[in-house]
Design an enzyme around this catalytic site. Structure first.
Site: not given
Ligand code: IMP
Ligand code: MG
Length: 180
Positions: A100-101, A104, A153, A166
């Site tokens: 995963e990137d 959050d 962010f 990206r």
């Molecule tokens: P989560 O499900 O809330 O953990 O969010 C996961 C996804 O939201 C990540 O895999 C990202 O694609 C996107 N995301 C969360 N925070 C950021 C950020 O700061 N920048 C860009 N994408 C984000």
């Molecule tokens: Mg995104």
């Protein structure tokens, strides 16, 4: 490159990213010695990270992709996570590492791990380049994390804001301008 009025502040340089991925790859190699890894990459944000990580591993690895949508074009998590591409995966009996990137809320990772666990892999772990303090680590098995970052962010190195940024080689904090 930045849209008018967006401000980007360098958070993690390309050089630091590369160095950290080298150490991550060494610990993954040590943990998976003698196996073949099944890397399951979460589109689109993790593609750049996964491409670099995969090339630093010495463990043999296959590459598969799933898509997870929770954000749309904004900077806040939308809540529900829609997963696609899972049915094409053959993970039963494999050593699966989800790539995963960013964690959050952690909802994407948790939803994906739950769906994969039903498919009976030999082992299941998660590797995220970034983790925010908002992520709750309790639901997960082994987690490899590149960098813990503040709750800002971020964009670049695969991560977007409304599909922009990206392709930046480093990770930047985004201050959204009035034009969006
Ligand atoms: P989560 O499900 O809330 O953990 O969010 C996961 C996804 O939201 C990540 O895999 C990202 O694609 C996107 N995301 C969360 N925070 C950021 C950020 O700061 N920048 C860009 N994408 C984000
Ligand atoms: Mg995104």
């Amino acid at each position: 490159m930045p849209a008018e009025a967006d401000q980007l502040e360098l958070l993690i340089s390309a050089r630091r990213i590369a160095a950290r991925i080298g150490t991550l790859a060494r610990s993954i190699d040590a943990d998976y010695r003698g196996t073949t890894l099944s890397l399951v990459v979460v589109l689109k944000g993790a593609v750049v990270f996964a491409a670099d990580l995969a090339r630093r591993l010495t463990t043999p690895a296959t590459l598969d992709f799933v898509a997870a949508l929770s954000y749309g074009a904004g900077t806040r998590s939308a809540g529900d996570v829609a997963l696609s591409g899972l049915d094409q995966l053959d993970v039963a009996g494999r050593h699966v590492l989800v790539v995963e990137d960013i964690l959050d809320s952690g909802r994407t990772g948790a939803a994906l791990l739950a769906a994969l666990r039903e498919r009976r892999p030999a082992s299941l772990a998660l590797c995220a380049l970034l983790r925010k303090p908002t992520a709750d680590p309790r639901d997960w098995p082994t987690v490899y994390v590149g960098f813990d970052i503040p709750a800002d962010f971020v964009v670049g190195y695969g991560m977007d804001y409304g599909e922009r940024y990206r392709n930046l080689p480093a990770i930047h904090r985004l201050v959204v301008g009035n034009g969006w």
